[in-house]
Each structure stands twice: as C-alpha cells, then as structure tokens.
Scaffold this motif. Structure first.
Motif, PDB file in Angstrom:
ATOM      1  N   GLU A 184      70.100  17.983  31.928  1.00 47.80           N
ATOM      2  CA  GLU A 184      70.065  19.161  33.003  1.00 47.80           C
ATOM      3  C   GLU A 184      70.988  20.292  32.658  1.00 47.80           C
ATOM      4  O   GLU A 184      72.023  20.080  32.048  1.00 47.80           O
ATOM      5  N   TYR A 185      70.555  21.441  33.125  1.00 42.04           N
ATOM      6  CA  TYR A 185      71.193  22.717  32.581  1.00 42.04           C
ATOM      7  C   TYR A 185      72.200  22.988  33.713  1.00 42.04           C
ATOM      8  O   TYR A 185      71.823  22.912  35.014  1.00 42.04           O
ATOM      9  N   TYR A 186      73.378  23.250  33.287  1.00 46.49           N
ATOM     10  CA  TYR A 186      74.659  23.840  34.246  1.00 46.49           C
ATOM     11  C   TYR A 186      75.279  24.967  33.734  1.00 46.49           C
ATOM     12  O   TYR A 186      75.124  25.052  32.726  1.00 46.49           O
ATOM     13  N   PHE A 187      75.519  26.011  34.702  1.00 43.40           N
ATOM     14  CA  PHE A 187      75.976  27.201  34.268  1.00 43.40           C
ATOM     15  C   PHE A 187      77.439  26.937  34.279  1.00 43.40           C
ATOM     16  O   PHE A 187      78.170  26.839  35.435  1.00 43.40           O
ATOM     17  N   LEU A 188      78.305  26.834  33.495  1.00 43.20           N
ATOM     18  CA  LEU A 188      79.608  26.495  33.333  1.00 43.20           C
ATOM     19  C   LEU A 188      80.543  27.815  33.762  1.00 43.20           C
ATOM     20  O   LEU A 188      80.339  28.834  33.202  1.00 43.20           O
ATOM     21  N   MET A 189      81.291  27.581  34.727  1.00 40.93           N
ATOM     22  CA  MET A 189      82.109  28.672  35.238  1.00 40.93           C
ATOM     23  C   MET A 189      83.180  27.864  36.098  1.00 40.93           C
ATOM     24  O   MET A 189      82.805  26.863  36.811  1.00 40.93           O
ATOM     25  N   PRO A 190      84.472  28.368  35.888  1.00 37.23           N
ATOM     26  CA  PRO A 190      85.558  27.836  36.964  1.00 37.23           C
ATOM     27  C   PRO A 190      85.032  27.865  38.283  1.00 37.23           C
ATOM     28  O   PRO A 190      84.847  29.131  38.678  1.00 37.23           O
ATOM     29  N   GLN A 191      85.002  26.994  38.924  1.00 36.73           N
ATOM     30  CA  GLN A 191      84.779  27.124  40.602  1.00 36.73           C
ATOM     31  C   GLN A 191      85.178  25.844  41.197  1.00 36.73           C
ATOM     32  O   GLN A 191      85.187  24.542  40.512  1.00 36.73           O
ATOM     33  N   ASP A 192      85.349  25.795  42.437  1.00 37.97           N
ATOM     34  CA  ASP A 192      86.117  24.694  43.234  1.00 37.97           C
ATOM     35  C   ASP A 192      85.111  23.485  43.535  1.00 37.97           C
ATOM     36  O   ASP A 192      85.339  22.469  43.373  1.00 37.97           O
TER      37      ASP A 192
END
Length: 604
Positions: free
Chosen positions: A138-146
């Motif tokens: 599965e594709y995830y867009f990695l970015m710091p988020q809560d």
C-alpha cells in the motif's frame, strides 16, 4: 535490595542469565560444575528496537533502561548498533553506576543478556524521509503528522515539515483564488503553484522516466519579498515563514545536499543567494552550481563507507526553489537547469500576503496539500502502474507541444527547456484536475487556465532565452567530463604515476595545467553517463577530438590530434592533451551579471 523488591521481576532474562539482589548474573559451567558469575550491579533491559529508514539505508537503535541495585533508576539510553558491539556506552552514559565485572568478556555477556530480555520489546520503524513509500503493498505519503499509523521524524531545520488536519472542501476556495491575480501576479503564481503541486507526483514521474530535472529560481532585488513568497509555497508542506526556511545559502553545501534528499516529493526552499564578499560569492555560487547538477541530473554525491566501499548516493528527491538577488553566476550548463522567475518591486500585495501567511500559520495550506495527496491515493493509486503511464503520456505530449510552440515563435531555447516546461504543465494539469473533481472549477475554467499557463511559460522563456544558449559540442564534453571527475565517478593519476590503472573509472593523467586523457575510456564513461541521465551525446570519438582541437581545448602538435607522452619512467601512452584553463574558461565564463565585491563599483 532483592530482585523481588526491584522494579523488574525475577524472570527478566532467558537462560543462562538471572537476577539476584538486583544484580545481573550468568550461570556458566566450569569443569563440569555450575558456577554463578556476577556481571554487573544493575539490571539492563531492552525496551524497544527502532529501525531508522531514510529510503536508502536502514540503521538499528536500541532503547535500553536499567535499575541499579542501590535503587537508582538509570537514565534510558538510545544505543546505535555499532555502539552495542563495543559496549563503551555503559560507562559513557551511566558513569560509575554503569561499571561491570572485570571478568573476561563481561561487557559482551551484558550485551547478550540485554538482547535476551524476556519482557515485551517494542519493535518500530521511524522514517526519516518524506514522500511516497510502498509499504506492505500500500502507498503511504510519509510526513510528520499526529494521526498517522507511521512515524516520520525529521531533524534540524526540516522539523517544520508537518501535516496538520486535512482541509475541508470549503477551504479549497483559498487555493482556487490563488489562480487569479492576487498575492502575486499570475506570471509568478501559476508557475510556483505548478512547481509546488508537481512535487507529490515526482515518485511516479520517476517510475515513468519523466522525473523533473531542474530547480526553480525566484530572482529579485532585496525587499521584493522573495523569501516570504517562497515560504508561503513551502507552507503547503508544513509551517514555514521567512525566518525558518529549510535551507539557506549560508548553510554548508553538504547539509543542504543532505536535506534535499530527505525532503522527497515535497518542495524545499534554499534561501538567500546574494552579493557578498569575494569568498562568500564563490562559496554561494559553488552551492548553486552543485544544486544545478544534482537536480539537473538527479544524481547524488559519491560516498565511501569506513571500508572504502561505495555507498548508495542520495540525490535530490523533491522540487527545489531558490531565492536569489541575482541570476546565479554559474556555467551555462548549470544555468540551463534553472527555471528562472523574476520578482519586481510591487509584485506582492502585502495585505493578501498577510492573509495567506495567517492561513499558513493556521495549517490551512498544508491541510490543502494533505487533501491533495489523499485524493491522488484514492483516485489514482488503486492502479499505480496506470497512473505512471498517465503521467508519462502527459509529459511526452506536453514536451512535444512546448517544442512546437517555441519553434513556431522562433524563440531561442535550450534543449532541456521543453522537458522542464512539460513537467510544470503536468503538475498544473493534475492540480486543475483536483480542483475540478472537488467542484471548484468547471471544464471551461480548466481550458482557460491551461491556455493562460502556456502563454506565461512561453513568455518566460522568451524573456530568459538570452541567459542560456544552446551548448556547443565542446561545452557539453567539458561539462560532462567535469561532472564525472567532481563526483569521483572517474579519476586521474598524477602524470608520472602509472599505478592502479586498471581500476574502474580510470581515464588518464593530469598535472597542474593539463589533462592527458585516454579517449576511448573517456568516451565510454561519458556515453554511459549521458545514457543514464537521458541526455544524448551522439558523436564519435574522431569528430569530437577534431572539434576539441578547433576550439583550442585539445593541444595538437600540428601533425596529430593526439600525443605520445611518458606517463612513467618506463611507460609511454598515446593521449589527448587538454588545456585545463581553457576548460575552466568555457565552463565558468560570465554569462550573466556578476556580483560586485565590496570596494568595487558597478559600471554606469
């Protein structure tokens, strides 16, 4: 203190380790007898094993806690895998309380005991690079988020990168309004939106062999609000303002080149290229030149590990935007890798800028981008292969279109330019598709904006065509040769040294004023490099040498274009002799207004 009174129970470790009176023991067999050997006066426990993943390398870090027999809880320690091997951290982190038995290999047995902890160990992965990643199919867009199931941590000046809450559809009115004349004119706004919204497409454009190979330069005099404008667009990926941008020309080149690798599929601003002292000019322009090569070729700096073995390179993985008071004073080839936008006094509506800066601070802009990447995933990543094909087809179509439009209008353009414009058009096209899907635009609006964008791009190239000329064959050769040598991919021996000439990448010899090149080896390396970066170099060795002689780069003896020279006391070789000063003159000759040093005055 007994183990039962300790925070840890008596079943902390697997055999042969056990606890007694709050101390760590090992059960060993000596001469057929079981012996209890005390290792240390505390109970070290492995709490978690963390894998830090930066997209190229994975490294392990262990979280170790301990309680001393005296009842003192020792400070939790994060220990790298290499530190676990040496175990020097016991004394470095815990001081005298971390001492251990002087018996043979006590530290190694403590390490083994830690890894044999019975308590539940938390295994987790921390990602240190943003952008798209395929994880378990599965594709995830990695970015710091809560609220993300994945942990992303960025360091230093990259910490402001963060997604807040996803925006509501009603918030998209702010993005739609940016398409019109407003904060800045359309001639700046539309290209900057295209640069910003093509960034999350880069992963898939790379798979389709149409990755953007350029960076954008926002050029204007001091006071034109370049940094504030750049920060506004960077705020689609976090919380930025003019004082906390992720990179600066005052940073070291190495730190900047590292940061633009970790910021994958996002926009990264490199701020404040400006006139300075002579040394400052050279340093800043060197960074600008390096950025042009790394973004323009999407190659990273070659690196060796402690075993002198090649490590994976870390090229730029997102879109770059520099702010500068002048056009970078670099080579023609380097300048050809920049898309230049000129800011003028009065271009910024300060009232609207303040309103959008507040939207950025409130997380509305990065909420819009979060919604955009979620939309990409929902609409296109059900079949990522089809999305890659779509982007590739758009790129090819737009590249052809831009080539024809520039040619029809008799505009001089560099051979890289149609691909650059095609990438911008892909980003702008998908942005309009997003707004159309969300009910913000109609099909007529989309057609109108696309036409306006085309005219803005064409006019931009018309205005900047005088800065960048098509490179001559000799120039291309000098540029590629310098890139190969600077990156360490190719190497030279000092004239007189004929050792290790069979190594990979060896192409000849050098002294202070000349290169003595083995042209067959040089041509092989240049052709391989050109193929990798998709930049053809269709010329034979004989014709190339002839052209280099005519341009004064190769020194001919009048009878032959190559020369036999003694490369060691016992060995002679037939080589092409190149003038190093002539190469430097061609690569770094002035093609734009130079910085003015302190004490100099500009010509009137």
């Amino acid at each position: 203190m007994t183990a039962e009174n300790n925070k840890f129970d008596g079943t902390l470790y697997k055999e042969p380790y056990f606890t007694k009176d709050g101390c760590l023991y090992e059960e060993v067999i000596k001469n057929g007898k079981t012996v209890k050997v005390k290792l240390c006066d505390y109970l070290p426990v492995l709490r978690s094993e963390i894998t830090y993943d930066d997209g190229t390398e994975r490294r392990k870090v262990f979280e170790v806690t301990a309680e001393h027999a005296s009842g003192v809880t020792l400070t939790p320690v994060m220990v790298r895998a290499d530190e676990m091997v040496s175990m020097k951290w016991l004394l470095e982190q815990w001081g005298a309380l971390g001492s251990y038995s002087p018996t043979n290999n006590a530290a190694a047995h403590i390490r083994h005991a830690i890894t044999m902890t019975r308590a539940e160990i938390v295994f987790r992965t921390v990602y240190s690079q943003t952008g798209w990643r395929l994880i378990d199919g599965e594709y995830y867009f990695l970015m710091p988020q809560d609220d993300s199931p994945l942990t992303v941590e960025l360091q230093g000046k990259l910490k402001p990168y963060r997604f807040g809450k996803k925006c509501s559809d009603s918030d998209l009115i702010y993005l739609t309004a940016m398409l019109e004349e407003g904060v800045i004119p359309q001639r700046l706004m539309l290209p900057l939106l295209a640069v910003t919204f093509v960034a999350p497409l880069e992963h898939f454009m790379c798979l389709g062999n149409c990755m953007p190979k350029f960076l954008t330069a926002l050029v204007g005099r001091t006071g034109t609000r370049k940094s504030s404008t750049a920060a506004l667009f960077n705020s689609f990926f976090g919380y930025f303002n003019a004082s906390n941008l992720p990179n600066s020309f005052h940073d070291t080149a190495n730190s900047t080149l590292a940061n633009v690798y970790y910021t994958k599929d996002v926009l990264a601003v490199i701020d404040d290229l400006h006139p300075s002292s002579r040394y400052g000019n050279a340093e800043m322009n060197n960074t600008a030149q390096n950025l042009s090569r790394y973004y323009g070729d999407r190659t990273g700096r070659s690196r060796l590990d402690f075993r002198a073995e090649q490590k994976p390179s870390k090229p730029p993985m997102g879109m770059g935007l520099i702010t500068s008071e002048v056009v970078p004073d670099i080579s023609q080839s380097g300048l050809a890798r920049y898309f230049i936008l000129e800011m003028k006094e009065g271009d910024v509506d300060l009232r609207l800028l303040s309103e959008y800066q507040q939207l950025a601070a409130d997380g509305i802009l990065n909420g819009i981008m979060r919604g955009y990447v979620d939309w990409i995933k929902e609409k296109y990543l059900v079949s990522a292969d089809e999305f890659v094909k779509k982007l590739s087809a758009l790129f090819i179509s737009y590249r052809t279109q831009m080539t024809e439009m520039l040619s029809e209008r008799k505009i001089i353009f560099h051979t890289r330019m149609p691909e650059m414009l095609a990438c911008l058009k892909v980003g702008f096209d998908i942005l309009l598709d997003y707004l159309c899907d969300k009910g913000q635009l109609g099909s007529g609006d989309v057609i109108s904006y696309l036409r306006t964008f085309d005219e803005i791009l064409i006019e931009n190239i018309r205005q900047s065509s005088g800065l960048v000329e098509n490179e001559s064959l000799s120039y291309q050769f000098c540029d590629k040769l310098t890139s190969l040598l600077d990156s360490g991919r190719c190497s030279l021996n000092s004239l007189g040294n004929n050792e290790d000439t069979s190594r990979k990448g060896f192409i000849g010899y050098a002294d202070d004023s000349h290169y003595y090149l083995i042209m067959n080896a040089v041509m092989s390396e240049i052709n391989r490099f050109s193929k990798e970066i998709g930049d053809g170099f269709a010329v034979g060795k004989t014709n190339l040498i002839k052209q280099l002689v005519e341009d004064g780069i190769i020194i001919s003896n009048g009878k032959s274009n190559t020369t036999t020279v003694r490369v060691s006391p016992t060995v002679q070789k037939n080589v092409a002799v190149l003038d190093r000063k002539e190469i430097e003159r061609r690569l770094y000759g002035s093609v734009c207004r130079k910085f003015i040093d302190v004490g100099e005055t500009a010509e009137q």
